[in-house]
Design a protein around this motif. Structure first.
Motif, PDB file in Angstrom:
ATOM      1  N   SER A 147     -20.214  32.839 -49.654  1.00  0.00           N
ATOM      2  CA  SER A 147     -18.968  32.466 -48.986  1.00  0.00           C
ATOM      3  C   SER A 147     -19.244  32.385 -47.492  1.00  0.00           C
ATOM      4  O   SER A 147     -19.679  33.369 -46.881  1.00  0.00           O
ATOM      5  N   THR A 148     -19.023  31.203 -46.905  1.00  0.00           N
ATOM      6  CA  THR A 148     -19.643  30.867 -45.629  1.00  0.00           C
ATOM      7  C   THR A 148     -18.895  31.308 -44.379  1.00  0.00           C
ATOM      8  O   THR A 148     -19.303  30.986 -43.271  1.00  0.00           O
ATOM      9  N   GLY A 149     -17.814  32.046 -44.531  1.00  0.00           N
ATOM     10  CA  GLY A 149     -17.097  32.532 -43.363  1.00  0.00           C
ATOM     11  C   GLY A 149     -15.794  31.777 -43.131  1.00  0.00           C
ATOM     12  O   GLY A 149     -15.560  30.710 -43.695  1.00  0.00           O
ATOM     13  N   THR A 150     -14.955  32.353 -42.288  1.00  0.00           N
ATOM     14  CA  THR A 150     -13.612  31.802 -42.076  1.00  0.00           C
ATOM     15  C   THR A 150     -13.432  31.301 -40.645  1.00  0.00           C
ATOM     16  O   THR A 150     -14.020  31.854 -39.702  1.00  0.00           O
ATOM     17  N   PRO A 151     -12.628  30.253 -40.466  1.00  0.00           N
ATOM     18  CA  PRO A 151     -12.336  29.754 -39.128  1.00  0.00           C
ATOM     19  C   PRO A 151     -11.253  30.590 -38.446  1.00  0.00           C
ATOM     20  O   PRO A 151     -10.693  31.513 -39.041  1.00  0.00           O
ATOM     21  N   PRO A 152     -10.921  30.253 -37.194  1.00  0.00           N
ATOM     22  CA  PRO A 152      -9.884  31.008 -36.481  1.00  0.00           C
ATOM     23  C   PRO A 152      -8.510  30.807 -37.109  1.00  0.00           C
ATOM     24  O   PRO A 152      -8.276  29.870 -37.860  1.00  0.00           O
ATOM     25  N   GLY A 153      -7.619  31.741 -36.761  1.00  0.00           N
ATOM     26  CA  GLY A 153      -6.245  31.667 -37.253  1.00  0.00           C
ATOM     27  C   GLY A 153      -5.880  32.765 -38.219  1.00  0.00           C
ATOM     28  O   GLY A 153      -4.789  32.749 -38.798  1.00  0.00           O
ATOM     29  N   VAL A 154      -6.789  33.729 -38.432  1.00  0.00           N
ATOM     30  CA  VAL A 154      -6.487  34.829 -39.343  1.00  0.00           C
ATOM     31  C   VAL A 154      -5.327  35.649 -38.784  1.00  0.00           C
ATOM     32  O   VAL A 154      -5.006  35.580 -37.584  1.00  0.00           O
ATOM     33  N   GLY A 155      -4.699  36.434 -39.647  1.00  0.00           N
ATOM     34  CA  GLY A 155      -3.547  37.222 -39.225  1.00  0.00           C
ATOM     35  C   GLY A 155      -3.857  38.187 -38.109  1.00  0.00           C
ATOM     36  O   GLY A 155      -3.028  38.411 -37.213  1.00  0.00           O
ATOM     37  N   MET A 156      -5.068  38.760 -38.135  1.00  0.00           N
ATOM     38  CA  MET A 156      -5.486  39.709 -37.106  1.00  0.00           C
ATOM     39  C   MET A 156      -5.511  39.063 -35.732  1.00  0.00           C
ATOM     40  O   MET A 156      -5.282  39.727 -34.711  1.00  0.00           O
ATOM     41  N   PRO A 205     -21.202  15.253 -50.855  1.00  0.00           N
ATOM     42  CA  PRO A 205     -22.521  15.120 -50.229  1.00  0.00           C
ATOM     43  C   PRO A 205     -22.572  15.612 -48.784  1.00  0.00           C
ATOM     44  O   PRO A 205     -23.665  15.788 -48.241  1.00  0.00           O
ATOM     45  N   HIS A 206     -21.421  15.841 -48.152  1.00  0.00           N
ATOM     46  CA  HIS A 206     -21.402  16.277 -46.759  1.00  0.00           C
ATOM     47  C   HIS A 206     -20.558  17.547 -46.599  1.00  0.00           C
ATOM     48  O   HIS A 206     -19.512  17.542 -45.929  1.00  0.00           O
ATOM     49  N   PRO A 207     -21.000  18.651 -47.188  1.00  0.00           N
ATOM     50  CA  PRO A 207     -20.213  19.894 -47.111  1.00  0.00           C
ATOM     51  C   PRO A 207     -20.130  20.464 -45.709  1.00  0.00           C
ATOM     52  O   PRO A 207     -19.300  21.331 -45.447  1.00  0.00           O
ATOM     53  N   GLY A 208     -20.975  19.981 -44.810  1.00  0.00           N
ATOM     54  CA  GLY A 208     -20.943  20.447 -43.438  1.00  0.00           C
ATOM     55  C   GLY A 208     -19.931  19.731 -42.574  1.00  0.00           C
ATOM     56  O   GLY A 208     -19.923  19.907 -41.341  1.00  0.00           O
ATOM     57  N   SER A 209     -19.044  18.960 -43.197  1.00  0.00           N
ATOM     58  CA  SER A 209     -18.007  18.258 -42.432  1.00  0.00           C
ATOM     59  C   SER A 209     -16.755  18.099 -43.279  1.00  0.00           C
ATOM     60  O   SER A 209     -16.333  16.997 -43.607  1.00  0.00           O
ATOM     61  N   ILE A 225     -25.024  25.714 -44.089  1.00  0.00           N
ATOM     62  CA  ILE A 225     -25.374  26.037 -45.482  1.00  0.00           C
ATOM     63  C   ILE A 225     -26.877  26.065 -45.719  1.00  0.00           C
ATOM     64  O   ILE A 225     -27.394  27.028 -46.308  1.00  0.00           O
ATOM     65  N   PRO A 226     -27.649  25.060 -45.283  1.00  0.00           N
ATOM     66  CA  PRO A 226     -29.103  25.143 -45.505  1.00  0.00           C
ATOM     67  C   PRO A 226     -29.724  26.383 -44.875  1.00  0.00           C
ATOM     68  O   PRO A 226     -30.599  27.016 -45.482  1.00  0.00           O
ATOM     69  N   TYR A 227     -29.274  26.722 -43.660  1.00  0.00           N
ATOM     70  CA  TYR A 227     -29.823  27.914 -43.018  1.00  0.00           C
ATOM     71  C   TYR A 227     -29.505  29.166 -43.832  1.00  0.00           C
ATOM     72  O   TYR A 227     -30.377  30.020 -44.045  1.00  0.00           O
ATOM     73  N   LEU A 228     -28.261  29.286 -44.293  1.00  0.00           N
ATOM     74  CA  LEU A 228     -27.862  30.484 -45.029  1.00  0.00           C
ATOM     75  C   LEU A 228     -28.658  30.639 -46.316  1.00  0.00           C
ATOM     76  O   LEU A 228     -29.111  31.743 -46.661  1.00  0.00           O
ATOM     77  N   ILE A 229     -28.836  29.545 -47.052  1.00  0.00           N
ATOM     78  CA  ILE A 229     -29.594  29.621 -48.305  1.00  0.00           C
ATOM     79  C   ILE A 229     -31.035  30.024 -48.032  1.00  0.00           C
ATOM     80  O   ILE A 229     -31.600  30.901 -48.707  1.00  0.00           O
ATOM     81  N   SER A 230     -31.648  29.423 -47.024  1.00  0.00           N
ATOM     82  CA  SER A 230     -33.026  29.766 -46.687  1.00  0.00           C
ATOM     83  C   SER A 230     -33.120  31.214 -46.212  1.00  0.00           C
ATOM     84  O   SER A 230     -33.980  31.980 -46.665  1.00  0.00           O
ATOM     85  N   ARG A 240     -37.398  32.177 -51.285  1.00  0.00           N
ATOM     86  CA  ARG A 240     -38.162  31.689 -50.140  1.00  0.00           C
ATOM     87  C   ARG A 240     -38.151  30.160 -50.054  1.00  0.00           C
ATOM     88  O   ARG A 240     -39.205  29.519 -49.984  1.00  0.00           O
ATOM     89  N   VAL A 241     -36.974  29.605 -50.075  1.00  0.00           N
ATOM     90  CA  VAL A 241     -36.864  28.153 -49.936  1.00  0.00           C
ATOM     91  C   VAL A 241     -36.675  27.803 -48.465  1.00  0.00           C
ATOM     92  O   VAL A 241     -36.127  28.588 -47.684  1.00  0.00           O
ATOM     93  N   SER A 242     -37.126  26.642 -48.087  1.00  0.00           N
ATOM     94  CA  SER A 242     -37.003  26.194 -46.706  1.00  0.00           C
ATOM     95  C   SER A 242     -35.631  25.578 -46.467  1.00  0.00           C
ATOM     96  O   SER A 242     -34.916  25.225 -47.414  1.00  0.00           O
ATOM     97  N   ARG A 243     -35.270  25.406 -45.192  1.00  0.00           N
ATOM     98  CA  ARG A 243     -34.020  24.721 -44.864  1.00  0.00           C
ATOM     99  C   ARG A 243     -34.010  23.315 -45.436  1.00  0.00           C
ATOM    100  O   ARG A 243     -32.982  22.821 -45.902  1.00  0.00           O
ATOM    101  N   GLU A 244     -35.165  22.664 -45.408  1.00  0.00           N
ATOM    102  CA  GLU A 244     -35.259  21.276 -45.829  1.00  0.00           C
ATOM    103  C   GLU A 244     -34.993  21.110 -47.320  1.00  0.00           C
ATOM    104  O   GLU A 244     -34.451  20.084 -47.744  1.00  0.00           O
ATOM    105  N   GLU A 245     -35.355  22.103 -48.121  1.00  0.00           N
ATOM    106  CA  GLU A 245     -35.163  21.994 -49.567  1.00  0.00           C
ATOM    107  C   GLU A 245     -33.961  22.781 -50.065  1.00  0.00           C
ATOM    108  O   GLU A 245     -33.619  22.741 -51.250  1.00  0.00           O
ATOM    109  N   ALA A 246     -33.262  23.464 -49.171  1.00  0.00           N
ATOM    110  CA  ALA A 246     -32.207  24.402 -49.575  1.00  0.00           C
ATOM    111  C   ALA A 246     -31.092  23.739 -50.370  1.00  0.00           C
ATOM    112  O   ALA A 246     -30.584  24.308 -51.351  1.00  0.00           O
ATOM    113  N   MET A 247     -30.691  22.540 -49.978  1.00  0.00           N
ATOM    114  CA  MET A 247     -29.545  21.907 -50.633  1.00  0.00           C
ATOM    115  C   MET A 247     -29.856  21.506 -52.073  1.00  0.00           C
ATOM    116  O   MET A 247     -28.925  21.257 -52.856  1.00  0.00           O
ATOM    117  N   ASP A 248     -31.137  21.453 -52.430  1.00  0.00           N
ATOM    118  CA  ASP A 248     -31.506  21.160 -53.817  1.00  0.00           C
ATOM    119  C   ASP A 248     -31.100  22.292 -54.768  1.00  0.00           C
ATOM    120  O   ASP A 248     -31.093  22.101 -55.984  1.00  0.00           O
TER     121      ASP A 248
END
Length: 289
Positions: free
Chosen positions: A246-255, A198-202, A226-231, A144-152
């Motif tokens: 594992s946070t999901g995949t971008p476009p370009g998959v074989g399918m 320090p910037h995994p979101g970019s 990432i903070p949302y997923l952890i919370s 039950r961690v918040s978005r604000e503290e999730a990255m800790d």
């Protein structure tokens, strides 16, 4: 730091060890027993920035990276939680709706493979697909961690290839069987600790198949960050040290290719994320007795 699990090529017993990748790509073993998971739990009791790593390094030993065999940096996580449909363009190419809450499915320890390990395509699978993903490694117990503290609660990051048997996954009510085939979660080549990213979101994220660029995006395109997923996850399940999200995949998959592209024996897949490195695997036909 880049932390890894390995054994030295000349070690006939192939004893797994934990090490750190230092300057000049020298692997230095650490003074610790067991696998990475309990080591992470042990480190959760201290602030990583205050850790004097030199006190853990075995002074007399060290090998060039090419003289060791890398194992997956996590061989026994309690949980591997995968997020589906988490990039807008991937949702579109999959022909599905943008989810209002994260789409979850598991992978298990039988799925784990290492950097440079060959991955067998089962004889009954005709639509084997690749998916490069940023994987988050949890560093301490989270409930039950918040978005604000999730990255800790993040220990570090690695690369995961969410290999998928589409002909099984999309023809059954649940995705689990098509996602949990032996070897279908290569992870590696190491864990990069959170202080170095320090910037995994970019982060640039890409995948090459036999040298051809197939996926090319950035983690800033995540639908659920990432903070949302952890919370979100910690509100219903206790996350433990060594757990993987594992946070999901971008476009370009074989399918999503036209025509569709399916992995076949002999294919080499390189999954790469900025600041972490390249996870490389060769696909082979299943050896039948």
């Amino acid at each position: 730091m880049k932390l890894l699990q390995f054994y030295e090529k000349q070690d006939e017993k192939r004893k797994p060890r934990i090490g750190v990748l230092g300057e000049g790509n020298i692997v230095r073993p650490l003074r610790t027993d067991g696998t990475m998971r309990p080591f992470i739990a042990r480190l959760s009791e201290v602030e990583l920035s205050e850790l004097e790593l030199a006190t853990w390094v075995e002074e007399a030993e060290g090998w060039p990276l090419e003289e060791v065999v890398l194992l997956s940096p996590l061989t026994d996580p309690e949980k591997i939680i995968c997020i589906g449909l988490n990039y807008h363009d991937h949702v579109i190419e999959s022909g599905m709706k943008v989810p209002s809450v994260p789409v979850l499915f598991p992978k298990y320890s039988n799925c784990i493979a290492a950097h440079e390990q060959s991955i067998a395509i089962p004889a009954e699978v005709t639509q084997c697909d690749y998916e490069v993903e940023l994987a988050v490694v949890i560093g301490k117990e989270a409930k039950r961690v918040s978005r604000e503290e999730a990255m800790d609660y993040v220990f570090g990051y690695t690369v995961l290839n969410d290999v998928s048997a589409r002909d099984i996954q999309l023809n059954e009510p649940q995705w689990t069987r098509g996602k949990t085939i032996d070897g279908f979660a290569p992870i590696g080549p190491w864990i990069v600790t959170a202080d170095e990213l320090p910037h995994p979101g970019s982060l640039a994220i890409k995948l090459r198949l036999n040298g051809k660029l197939m996926q090319n995006s950035n983690t800033k395109e995540l639908i659920f960050d990432i903070p949302y997923l952890i919370s979100f996850l910690s509100n219903t399940m206790t996350l433990k040290p060594g757990d993987v999200i594992s946070t999901g995949t971008p476009p370009g998959v074989g399918m999503g290719q036209k025509p569709q592209v399916w992995l076949k024996p002999g294919d080499v897949v390189e999954a790469e994320i900025e600041g972490i490195g390249v996870l490389r695997n060769t696909f082979v036909a299943e050896a039948l007795n």
